[in-house]
Motif scaffolding. Structure first.
Motif, short mmCIF file in Angstrom:
data_model
loop_
_atom_site.label_atom_id
_atom_site.label_comp_id
_atom_site.label_asym_id
_atom_site.label_seq_id
_atom_site.Cartn_x
_atom_site.Cartn_y
_atom_site.Cartn_z
N SER A 1 12.88 29.30 18.43
CA SER A 1 14.01 30.19 18.16
C SER A 1 13.57 31.46 17.46
CB SER A 1 15.09 29.46 17.34
OG SER A 1 14.69 29.30 15.99
N SER A 2 12.50 31.38 16.65
CA SER A 2 12.03 32.58 15.94
C SER A 2 11.43 33.59 16.90
CB SER A 2 11.01 32.20 14.86
OG SER A 2 9.78 31.77 15.42
N PHE A 3 11.02 33.16 18.08
CA PHE A 3 10.46 34.07 19.07
C PHE A 3 11.57 34.86 19.77
CE2 PHE A 3 6.98 31.36 18.23
CZ PHE A 3 5.83 31.96 18.71
N TYR A 4 12.76 34.28 19.86
CA TYR A 4 13.86 34.92 20.59
C TYR A 4 14.85 35.66 19.71
CZ TYR A 4 12.38 32.46 24.81
OH TYR A 4 11.65 32.03 25.89
N TYR A 5 15.00 35.22 18.45
CA TYR A 5 16.05 35.79 17.61
C TYR A 5 15.53 36.76 16.55
CZ TYR A 5 19.37 32.44 19.58
OH TYR A 5 20.18 31.74 20.43
N ASN B 1 5.70 35.30 13.36
CA ASN B 1 4.43 35.17 12.64
C ASN B 1 3.63 33.95 13.08
OD1 ASN B 1 4.26 37.44 10.74
ND2 ASN B 1 6.21 36.63 10.00
N PHE B 2 4.29 33.01 13.76
CA PHE B 2 3.56 31.85 14.27
C PHE B 2 2.56 32.25 15.35
CE2 PHE B 2 7.11 29.67 12.28
CZ PHE B 2 6.51 28.53 11.77
N GLU B 3 2.74 33.44 15.95
CA GLU B 3 1.81 33.90 16.97
C GLU B 3 0.43 34.20 16.41
OE1 GLU B 3 3.01 36.87 19.76
OE2 GLU B 3 5.13 36.32 19.64
N GLN B 4 0.32 34.30 15.11
CA GLN B 4 -0.98 34.64 14.50
C GLN B 4 -1.94 33.45 14.46
OE1 GLN B 4 -0.89 37.07 10.89
NE2 GLN B 4 1.31 37.38 11.17
N LYS C 1 9.60 34.71 7.79
CA LYS C 1 9.36 35.88 6.94
C LYS C 1 8.41 35.52 5.79
CE LYS C 1 11.91 39.34 4.22
NZ LYS C 1 13.28 39.78 3.80
N THR C 2 8.65 34.39 5.16
CA THR C 2 7.77 33.94 4.08
C THR C 2 6.39 33.64 4.62
OG1 THR C 2 9.70 33.00 2.96
CG2 THR C 2 7.53 32.26 2.22
N LEU C 3 6.34 33.04 5.79
CA LEU C 3 5.06 32.73 6.43
C LEU C 3 4.25 34.00 6.67
CD1 LEU C 3 3.08 30.86 7.92
CD2 LEU C 3 4.51 31.11 9.96
N PHE D 1 0.00 23.98 12.14
CA PHE D 1 -0.69 25.26 12.24
C PHE D 1 -1.60 25.41 11.03
CE2 PHE D 1 3.45 25.45 14.17
CZ PHE D 1 3.27 26.12 15.37
N ALA D 2 -2.81 25.90 11.25
CA ALA D 2 -3.75 26.08 10.14
C ALA D 2 -4.42 27.44 10.22
CB ALA D 2 -4.80 24.97 10.14
N LYS D 3 -4.67 28.02 9.05
CA LYS D 3 -5.30 29.34 8.95
C LYS D 3 -6.18 29.37 7.70
CE LYS D 3 -5.49 33.83 10.18
NZ LYS D 3 -5.93 34.31 11.51
#
Length: 370
Positions: A59-63, A69-72, A284-286, A340-342
């Motif tokens: 939903s974060s990709f569409y709205y 930020n998950f795309e990173q 946003k926090t991510l 997810f890990a970074k």
């Protein structure tokens, strides 16, 4: 052999010895610097989107109106979330697996199936003088944060959980749940007990510029902090900024857990607006945390969820240029949950594995708390 030749050979040997010694001496600071870097404690930021499955993330990709930020992330895995008692876990069972490395029954707060206390990663790190912090949008005694510092047989034992926070050694906490500290059935003034123990407590607002050598507790609501649609503002982002600033001021290493609690509540309520706005707030926090990790070496960020809530699908809407949110249930589901890990050790979190394995991977990355 002539005297001149012997002198020439001697000169070459002397030059070689001087050069070799010079190289060895010059390389010593580099070796020392490398050793110091290797021994520096790993910092861990663990973000949990309660109820956040792949559809919620989608939903974060569409709205959002801009890239999620998950795309990173490049290193992504999946966890299986069943507890010892149920195929479909609750937050207590899920968070206990994260905190202790062992699965248990639903409703348990870091106790085994026979209600024996199981040490948590936060408690182990406290013993190693790490700084520790907890952030939640619900009560700080709610299941997810509680599993990192408390041990009770049932998640609804809020007053017992609050009392254990006092003895946990946690350096920073922010969330709701004030009534479990000030309006207790046993009549104790637990809020005052925290102050007597040296905590700087606040029940009115989040403060900046905190002292790295002090402990802080922010309890800004009687129960839960309001949802985004009820006017919460940027509490999740602001609390995360303040916590990272305070915890990172020490060289001892830190562990910070950040919970985006109301993604789950949106699913339970079958409220698409609530779910999406909470998901965007988490995103946003991510974004801030990802930038932070990029600029702070020796830091690991892990992002996941305890379970999915709502059986959400992102599907076709009445408008050709948009999508809609659909719910198949108002309960939790048994969906696989993405991880997810970074940062440091990010490769370790790829694959498909049980939820308690996240704890084992964190412990392996930390290296000094087994």
């Amino acid at each position: 052999m002539t005297v001149n030749k012997l002198l020439s050979i001697g000169s070459l040997l002397t030059a070689f010895i001087v050069f070799s010694c010079s190289q060895t001496k010059d390389s010593q600071p580099e070796k020392a610097e490398a050793t110091i870097k290797e021994e520096k404690p790993l910092n861990v930021i663990f973000m949990i989107g309660d109820g956040m499955g792949l559809p919620q993330i989608t939903s974060s990709f569409y709205y959002k109106g801009s890239p999620s930020n998950f795309e990173q992330f490049k290193n992504i895995g999946f966890i299986k979330t069943s507890s010892k008692s149920h195929k479909v876990t609750d937050s207590a069972g899920g968070a206990t697996a994260f905190a202790t490395g062992s699965k248990t029954y639903n409703r348990a707060i870091s106790v085994s199936t026979d209600t024996t206390n199981m040490p948590t990663i936060l408690e182990k790190l406290e013993e190693k003088n790490y700084k520790t912090g907890l952030i939640s949008l619900t009560s700080i005694t709610h299941a997810t944060p509680a599993c990192f510092y408390a041990h009770v047989k049932d998640r609804d034992m809020h007053e017992d959980i609050a009392a254990q926070l006092l003895t946990s050694g946690t350096d920073f906490f922010a969330g709701g749940g004030l009534k479990y500290f000030t309006k207790r059935a046993d009549g104790k003034d637990l809020y005052g007990d925290f102050e007597k123990a040296g905590y700087i407590m606040d029940s009115t607002s989040l403060k900046n510029g905190l002292d790295a050598d002090k402990k802080y507790g922010f309890l800004l609501a009687e129960e839960g902090i309001p949802s985004k649609i009820d006017g919460r503002g940027d509490f999740l982002l602001d609390a995360t900024k303040v916590a990272l600033e305070q915890l990172s001021a020490s060289d001892s290493g830190y562990f910070l857990m950040v919970e985006g609690s109301y993604i789950d509540w949106g699913g339970h309520a079958k409220n698409a607006e609530m779910m999406v706005t909470e998901m965007l707030d988490f995103d946003k926090t991510l974004g801030y945390v990802l930038d932070y990790v990029e600029s702070h070496e020796n830091t690991l960020l892990v992002v996941t969820a305890d379970h999915e809530t709502g059986g959400v699908a992102i599907g076709k809407s009445d408008r050709a240029d948009s999508v809609a949110v659909y719910f198949t249930t108002d309960q939790h589901t048994a969906e696989l949950i993405p991880v997810f890990a970074k940062g440091e050790h990010e490769d370790d979190f790829r694959g498909i594995y049980e939820n308690n394995e996240i704890n084992h991977k964190l412990v392996d990355a930390l290296g000094n708390i087994k």
